[in-house]
Design a protein around this motif. Structure first.
Motif, PDB file in Angstrom:
ATOM      1  N   ASN A   9       0.857  -1.176   0.000  1.00 13.31           N
ATOM      2  CA  ASN A   9       0.000   0.000   0.000  1.00 13.31           C
ATOM      3  C   ASN A   9       0.897   1.231   0.000  1.00 13.31           C
ATOM      4  O   ASN A   9       1.796   1.345   0.831  1.00 13.31           O
ATOM      5  N   ILE A  10       0.664   2.121  -0.954  1.00  9.45           N
ATOM      6  CA  ILE A  10       1.346   3.411  -0.949  1.00  9.45           C
ATOM      7  C   ILE A  10       0.487   4.335  -0.103  1.00  9.45           C
ATOM      8  O   ILE A  10      -0.562   4.809  -0.535  1.00  9.45           O
ATOM      9  N   ALA A  11       0.931   4.551   1.139  1.00  6.21           N
ATOM     10  CA  ALA A  11       0.094   5.232   2.123  1.00  6.21           C
ATOM     11  C   ALA A  11       0.095   6.751   1.963  1.00  6.21           C
ATOM     12  O   ALA A  11      -0.938   7.399   2.161  1.00  6.21           O
ATOM     13  N   GLN A  12       1.258   7.311   1.613  1.00  5.11           N
ATOM     14  CA  GLN A  12       1.361   8.762   1.481  1.00  5.11           C
ATOM     15  C   GLN A  12       2.244   9.123   0.298  1.00  5.11           C
ATOM     16  O   GLN A  12       3.206   8.409  -0.017  1.00  5.11           O
ATOM     17  N   ILE A  13       1.916  10.236  -0.319  1.00  8.04           N
ATOM     18  CA  ILE A  13       2.761  10.855  -1.341  1.00  8.04           C
ATOM     19  C   ILE A  13       2.913  12.320  -0.978  1.00  8.04           C
ATOM     20  O   ILE A  13       1.914  13.043  -0.833  1.00  8.04           O
ATOM     21  N   ASP A  14       4.150  12.753  -0.792  1.00  7.79           N
ATOM     22  CA  ASP A  14       4.444  14.149  -0.442  1.00  7.79           C
ATOM     23  C   ASP A  14       3.636  14.627   0.757  1.00  7.79           C
ATOM     24  O   ASP A  14       3.101  15.744   0.773  1.00  7.79           O
ATOM     25  N   GLY A  15       3.504  13.766   1.757  1.00  7.26           N
ATOM     26  CA  GLY A  15       2.879  14.150   3.006  1.00  7.26           C
ATOM     27  C   GLY A  15       1.373  14.062   3.050  1.00  7.26           C
ATOM     28  O   GLY A  15       0.771  14.274   4.104  1.00  7.26           O
ATOM     29  N   LEU A  16       0.728  13.734   1.922  1.00  4.40           N
ATOM     30  CA  LEU A  16      -0.725  13.612   1.889  1.00  4.40           C
ATOM     31  C   LEU A  16      -1.121  12.155   1.695  1.00  4.40           C
ATOM     32  O   LEU A  16      -0.411  11.384   1.046  1.00  4.40           O
ATOM     33  N   SER A  17      -2.253  11.770   2.242  1.00  2.63           N
ATOM     34  CA  SER A  17      -2.736  10.398   2.133  1.00  2.63           C
ATOM     35  C   SER A  17      -2.921  10.003   0.678  1.00  2.63           C
ATOM     36  O   SER A  17      -3.316  10.815  -0.169  1.00  2.63           O
ATOM     37  N   ALA A  18      -2.639   8.735   0.375  1.00  6.01           N
ATOM     38  CA  ALA A  18      -2.829   8.215  -0.975  1.00  6.01           C
ATOM     39  C   ALA A  18      -3.584   6.886  -0.924  1.00  6.01           C
ATOM     40  O   ALA A  18      -4.666   6.749  -1.461  1.00  6.01           O
ATOM     41  N   ASN A  19      -2.962   5.878  -0.277  1.00  2.00           N
ATOM     42  CA  ASN A  19      -3.613   4.580  -0.060  1.00  2.00           C
ATOM     43  C   ASN A  19      -4.075   3.912  -1.357  1.00  2.00           C
ATOM     44  O   ASN A  19      -5.265   3.813  -1.640  1.00  2.00           O
ATOM     45  N   PHE A  20      -3.100   3.460  -2.138  1.00  2.00           N
ATOM     46  CA  PHE A  20      -3.418   2.660  -3.318  1.00  2.00           C
ATOM     47  C   PHE A  20      -2.449   1.493  -3.415  1.00  2.00           C
ATOM     48  O   PHE A  20      -1.356   1.510  -2.858  1.00  2.00           O
ATOM     49  N   SER A  21      -2.874   0.467  -4.160  1.00  2.00           N
ATOM     50  CA  SER A  21      -2.199  -0.831  -4.133  1.00  2.00           C
ATOM     51  C   SER A  21      -1.137  -1.026  -5.199  1.00  2.00           C
ATOM     52  O   SER A  21      -0.390  -1.995  -5.147  1.00  2.00           O
ATOM     53  N   ALA A  22      -1.078  -0.123  -6.192  1.00  2.00           N
ATOM     54  CA  ALA A  22      -0.183  -0.288  -7.342  1.00  2.00           C
ATOM     55  C   ALA A  22      -0.540  -1.514  -8.168  1.00  2.00           C
ATOM     56  O   ALA A  22       0.299  -2.070  -8.876  1.00  2.00           O
ATOM     57  N   GLU A  23      -1.801  -1.943  -8.106  1.00  2.00           N
ATOM     58  CA  GLU A  23      -2.293  -3.043  -8.937  1.00  2.00           C
ATOM     59  C   GLU A  23      -3.041  -2.531 -10.162  1.00  2.00           C
ATOM     60  O   GLU A  23      -3.394  -3.306 -11.045  1.00  2.00           O
ATOM     61  N   TYR A  24      -3.326  -1.233 -10.211  1.00  2.00           N
ATOM     62  CA  TYR A  24      -4.033  -0.591 -11.318  1.00  2.00           C
ATOM     63  C   TYR A  24      -3.240   0.627 -11.781  1.00  2.00           C
ATOM     64  O   TYR A  24      -2.497   1.221 -10.983  1.00  2.00           O
ATOM     65  N   PRO A  25      -3.420   1.053 -13.049  1.00  2.00           N
ATOM     66  CA  PRO A  25      -2.908   2.374 -13.413  1.00  2.00           C
ATOM     67  C   PRO A  25      -3.547   3.409 -12.483  1.00  2.00           C
ATOM     68  O   PRO A  25      -4.767   3.398 -12.292  1.00  2.00           O
ATOM     69  N   THR A  26      -2.725   4.264 -11.877  1.00  2.00           N
ATOM     70  CA  THR A  26      -3.232   5.156 -10.839  1.00  2.00           C
ATOM     71  C   THR A  26      -2.798   6.592 -11.102  1.00  2.00           C
ATOM     72  O   THR A  26      -1.615   6.873 -11.295  1.00  2.00           O
ATOM     73  N   LEU A  27      -3.769   7.489 -11.069  1.00  2.00           N
ATOM     74  CA  LEU A  27      -3.546   8.920 -11.276  1.00  2.00           C
ATOM     75  C   LEU A  27      -3.677   9.624  -9.928  1.00  2.00           C
ATOM     76  O   LEU A  27      -4.689   9.474  -9.243  1.00  2.00           O
ATOM     77  N   ILE A  28      -2.638  10.364  -9.541  1.00  2.00           N
ATOM     78  CA  ILE A  28      -2.650  11.107  -8.282  1.00  2.00           C
ATOM     79  C   ILE A  28      -2.539  12.587  -8.623  1.00  2.00           C
ATOM     80  O   ILE A  28      -1.551  13.032  -9.209  1.00  2.00           O
ATOM     81  N   VAL A  29      -3.573  13.343  -8.271  1.00  4.47           N
ATOM     82  CA  VAL A  29      -3.634  14.764  -8.603  1.00  4.47           C
ATOM     83  C   VAL A  29      -3.630  15.579  -7.316  1.00  4.47           C
ATOM     84  O   VAL A  29      -4.553  15.475  -6.500  1.00  4.47           O
ATOM     85  N   HIS A  30      -2.596  16.391  -7.121  1.00 11.13           N
ATOM     86  CA  HIS A  30      -2.530  17.323  -6.003  1.00 11.13           C
ATOM     87  C   HIS A  30      -3.078  18.662  -6.489  1.00 11.13           C
ATOM     88  O   HIS A  30      -2.605  19.200  -7.502  1.00 11.13           O
TER      89      HIS A  30
END
Length: 223
Positions: free
Chosen positions: A129-150
């Protein structure tokens, strides 16, 4: 129960959580950075810190940052290979609160000076589980293509992103929304059934109020 539950993942190393999962966290983080890692500060937490050296967790995370997958026979040589590649790396203790016991905090700088902070958790059986990115919650499994928009917490940004995905025939598998405070910093974490086109990601990056776009792609085994 399926065969994976019985025999576990295909991997190099003694532990699916401390070795295979650690490789996947490093690998996923490198893909999220979007460029080769020039400098890595690797901060271990909990069981990763206490027993990680014996399980090869340090070598596993570094191997993932080099672009290796859990079945790569060169994982035990990751220290040597990182030095040959010119990667600077250090290890230390993460000061996390209430984190999963198998956690690592990664402070990464890419060869083109891009920076990324990741908190990753190894859940067992090589699942992560990727719990945080740059200090903000993320919580994704890296099992799907994933878009993270800050983005700034303003009206309209969710509609802009979802409309773009619909226009590109990208189906949303799951969507999570987080914000630091009302009107402050916010993040969208969108797991997709299809890959998001590169030109659409670039389009998002230039929208007013969008601060950063990070994308995890499943295309290709090497990065």
């Amino acid at each position: 129960m399926n065969i994976f539950d019985i025999v576990g993942p295909v991997m190099v190393g003694p532990s699916s959580s401390h070795t295979a999962g650690a490789v996947k966290i490093g690998y996923t983080s490198r893909k999220l950075l979007g460029e080769p890692v020039q400098k890595a500060e690797i901060l271990l937490y909990g069981s990763f810190l206490a027993t990680g050296r014996g399980h090869g967790t340090d070598r596993a995370i570094l191997a993932g940052l080099l672009g290796m997958l859990p079945d790569n026979p060169d994982i035990p040589r990751s220290f040597e290979l990182a030095k040959k590649a010119g990667m600077e790396f250090t290890f230390g203790e993460a000061k996390l609160k209430n984190a999963h016991p198998n956690s690592v905090q990664l402070l990464l700088t890419g060869k083109n000076s891009r920076r990324l902070e990741i908190v990753g958790e190894s859940l067992g059986g090589s699942l992560i589980n990727i719990a945080q990115i740059d200090g903000l919650s993320a919580n994704f499994s890296a099992e799907y293509p994933t878009l993270i928009v800050h983005n700034l917490d303003q009206p309209g940004h969710i509609a802009e992103v979802t409309s773009m995905l619909s226009h590109k025939s990208v189906n949303i598998a799951s969507m999570q929304l987080y914000r630091s405070s009302r009107g402050g910093n916010a993040v969208m974490v969108i797991e997709c059934d299809q890959e998001v086109p590169a030109e659409s990601i670039k389009w998002l990056e230039h929208l007013e109020g969008i601060e950063k776009v990070t994308y995890y792609s499943l295309s290709g085994r090497k990065i």
